[in-house]
Motif scaffolding. Structure first.
Motif, mmCIF file in Angstrom:
data_model
loop_
_atom_site.group_PDB
_atom_site.id
_atom_site.type_symbol
_atom_site.label_atom_id
_atom_site.label_comp_id
_atom_site.label_asym_id
_atom_site.label_seq_id
_atom_site.Cartn_x
_atom_site.Cartn_y
_atom_site.Cartn_z
ATOM 1 N N ALA A 34 -4.488 4.208 11.414
ATOM 2 C CA ALA A 34 -5.196 5.239 11.828
ATOM 3 C C ALA A 34 -5.160 6.414 10.588
ATOM 4 N N HIS A 35 -3.966 6.797 10.249
ATOM 5 C CA HIS A 35 -3.961 7.862 9.098
ATOM 6 C C HIS A 35 -4.464 7.379 7.985
ATOM 7 N N LEU A 36 -4.230 6.024 7.639
ATOM 8 C CA LEU A 36 -4.929 5.633 6.283
ATOM 9 C C LEU A 36 -6.641 5.651 6.456
ATOM 10 N N SER A 37 -7.066 5.326 7.583
ATOM 11 C CA SER A 37 -8.612 5.308 7.950
ATOM 12 C C SER A 37 -9.019 6.702 7.943
ATOM 13 N N GLY A 38 -8.268 7.502 8.450
ATOM 14 C CA GLY A 38 -8.859 9.221 8.788
ATOM 15 C C GLY A 38 -9.395 9.135 10.022
ATOM 16 N N VAL A 39 -8.797 8.482 10.949
ATOM 17 C CA VAL A 39 -9.284 8.571 12.445
ATOM 18 C C VAL A 39 -8.027 8.774 13.332
ATOM 19 N N SER A 40 -8.114 9.393 14.428
ATOM 20 C CA SER A 40 -7.015 9.884 15.252
ATOM 21 C C SER A 40 -6.406 8.594 15.824
ATOM 22 N N VAL A 41 -4.985 8.713 15.975
ATOM 23 C CA VAL A 41 -4.169 7.534 16.549
ATOM 24 C C VAL A 41 -4.761 7.192 17.871
ATOM 25 N N ASP A 42 -5.275 8.177 18.742
ATOM 26 C CA ASP A 42 -5.752 7.717 19.996
ATOM 27 C C ASP A 42 -7.037 7.037 19.764
ATOM 28 N N TYR A 43 -7.958 7.447 19.187
ATOM 29 C CA TYR A 43 -9.084 6.456 18.816
ATOM 30 C C TYR A 43 -8.886 5.195 18.404
ATOM 31 N N ILE B 10 0.935 -1.304 -0.005
ATOM 32 C CA ILE B 10 0.059 -0.042 -0.126
ATOM 33 C C ILE B 10 0.696 1.206 0.119
ATOM 34 N N GLY B 11 2.091 1.000 -0.368
ATOM 35 C CA GLY B 11 3.133 2.392 -0.834
ATOM 36 C C GLY B 11 3.613 2.766 0.615
ATOM 37 N N ILE B 12 3.852 1.877 1.391
ATOM 38 C CA ILE B 12 4.634 2.522 2.645
ATOM 39 C C ILE B 12 5.911 1.682 2.757
ATOM 40 N N PRO B 13 6.894 2.686 2.582
ATOM 41 C CA PRO B 13 8.416 2.184 2.467
ATOM 42 C C PRO B 13 8.813 1.451 3.939
ATOM 43 N N THR B 14 9.480 0.328 3.760
ATOM 44 C CA THR B 14 10.067 -0.498 4.915
ATOM 45 C C THR B 14 11.564 -0.597 4.789
ATOM 46 N N ASP B 15 12.247 -0.715 6.002
ATOM 47 C CA ASP B 15 13.629 -1.023 5.861
ATOM 48 C C ASP B 15 13.909 -1.902 7.098
ATOM 49 N N SER B 16 15.080 -2.173 7.336
ATOM 50 C CA SER B 16 15.578 -3.351 8.198
ATOM 51 C C SER B 16 15.231 -2.872 9.541
ATOM 52 N N ARG B 17 15.091 -1.690 10.132
ATOM 53 C CA ARG B 17 14.587 -1.179 11.371
ATOM 54 C C ARG B 17 13.202 -1.355 11.734
ATOM 55 N N ARG B 18 12.377 -1.648 10.859
ATOM 56 C CA ARG B 18 10.837 -2.031 11.340
ATOM 57 C C ARG B 18 10.891 -3.432 11.872
ATOM 58 N N ARG B 19 10.423 -3.236 13.075
ATOM 59 C CA ARG B 19 10.291 -4.529 13.814
ATOM 60 C C ARG B 19 8.734 -4.899 14.098
ATOM 61 N N VAL B 20 7.934 -3.933 13.393
ATOM 62 C CA VAL B 20 6.428 -4.293 13.419
ATOM 63 C C VAL B 20 6.030 -5.110 12.347
ATOM 64 N N GLU B 21 5.191 -6.292 12.529
ATOM 65 C CA GLU B 21 4.695 -7.147 11.602
ATOM 66 C C GLU B 21 3.408 -6.550 11.099
ATOM 67 N N GLY B 22 3.378 -6.069 9.669
ATOM 68 C CA GLY B 22 2.341 -5.664 9.116
ATOM 69 C C GLY B 22 2.343 -3.958 9.307
ATOM 70 N N LEU B 23 1.202 -3.615 9.712
ATOM 71 C CA LEU B 23 0.947 -2.156 9.700
ATOM 72 C C LEU B 23 1.175 -1.873 11.095
ATOM 73 N N ARG B 24 1.683 -0.594 11.373
ATOM 74 C CA ARG B 24 1.809 0.053 12.733
ATOM 75 C C ARG B 24 0.407 0.789 12.969
ATOM 76 N N ARG B 25 0.020 0.802 14.151
ATOM 77 C CA ARG B 25 -1.355 1.441 14.783
ATOM 78 C C ARG B 25 -1.672 2.707 14.044
ATOM 79 N N GLU B 26 -0.527 3.736 14.236
ATOM 80 C CA GLU B 26 -0.524 5.044 13.599
ATOM 81 C C GLU B 26 -0.884 5.115 12.178
ATOM 82 N N GLU B 27 -0.350 3.946 11.567
ATOM 83 C CA GLU B 27 -0.378 4.010 9.906
ATOM 84 C C GLU B 27 -1.985 3.467 9.706
#
Length: 296
Positions: free
Chosen positions: A39-48, A20-37
């Motif tokens: 939230a951003h792609l869905s148009g809701v706040s990270v807190d929600y 879905i166009g999100i660049p990744t590198d070796s430092r990424r430790r999360v499998e799949g998407l991050r929560r904030e990603e």
């Protein structure tokens, strides 16, 4: 554990960021998407979104659910499951009863050339015709196919595609639990399977959902050998949790001969699963000789 929160976490972990166009590198430790990603792609706040995954958020709107389903790449079955989980806090469906109308029993008896049975959302077999009883080697009422597959059978048992059957069963029970979260018998069954089967625990943790529709089903019957059948599921009108399941054989196939032979044996429930005897094997070989053996 909140079912909606668990479902969101497992779906998020399976989305490929690069797809879905999100660049990744070796430092990424999360499998799949991050929560904030998400939230951003869905148009809701990270807190929600965090509160959603922690089971603390209020009822999400249809727009939010649509956006989450899009970002997480949910298919039609998963999307419906997401909506049901989100509505649980507001309205919980009452588990239907298990009484089969006499008219349905008559229909079962009219199906003579194919195993046919009526199942509910717990995978309890409520009724079955004579050929279904011969296929499973036991009386139909009282059989639970989930318990049968996980606790009574193994890879070398009745189910030729045992591994796929376990996926289908867990996916169906996940859907049923989302639809009837307050069904104590369903919860008890899931608990029993989780306690007794390591494979069930592993598959349940994945939170996959599957709808029962149609497809190939293969059985290794001890009397007539391999039966490659087609399963068709028919939702019964006015019976929200019941389905008519019919297992048919292709015309002219070895499975058609196998079902015909099984029906002719007249085996009762006490000896429906003896070892294959020579007479039955000879009839099968005559109908469909093994490779390299000429027909007589």
């Amino acid at each position: 554990m909140d079912d909606l929160a668990s479902f969101l976490r497992t779906r998020r972990s399976r989305v490929d960021p690069a797809a879905i166009g999100i660049p990744t590198d070796s430092r990424r430790r999360v499998e799949g998407l991050r929560r904030e990603e998400v939230a951003h792609l869905s148009g809701v706040s990270v807190d929600y979104y965090i509160r959603l995954e922690q089971g603390r958020a209020t009822q999400p709107s249809e727009q939010i659910l649509d956006a989450l389903a899009r970002v997480l790449g949910l298919d039609e079955t998963e999307r419906g499951h997401l909506y049901r989980l989100a509505r649980q806090r507001r309205r919980r469906a009452k588990a239907p009863g298990g009484r089969v109308r006499p008219e349905l029993l008559r229909i079962l008896d009219l199906i003579a050339d194919a195993p046919a049975l009526i199942m509910d959302h717990r995978l309890d077999v409520l009724a079955g015709n004579r050929l279904a009883g011969l296929l499973f080697g036991r009386p139909m009422p009282g059989l639970n196919t989930a318990r049968h597959i996980f606790l009574e059978e193994a890879e070398r048992g009745l189910y030729a595609d045992w591994g796929k059957c376990t996926l289908d069963v867990v996916g169906h029970l996940r859907l049923a639990a989302g639809k009837y979260p307050e069904d104590p018998r369903l919860a008890s069954l899931i608990g029993e399977l989780a306690m007794a089967s390591e494979r069930f625990r592993h598959l349940w943790a994945r939170a996959d959902v599957r709808a029962r529709t149609h497809g190939r089903k293969a059985y290794r019957h001890p009397l007539v050998g391999l039966l490659e059948l087609h399963q068709e599921n028919f939702a019964l009108p006015d019976e929200s949790s019941m389905e008519l399941v019919v297992l048919s054989a292709a015309p002219g196939s070895p499975a058609e001969d196998g079902l015909r032979l099984l029906a002719s044996l007249g085996v009762d429930s006490d000896d429906a699963h003896p070892s294959v005897n020579a007479q039955v094997q000879e009839q099968l070989n005559h109908a469909h000789p093994p490779p390299g053996i000429p027909e007589k």
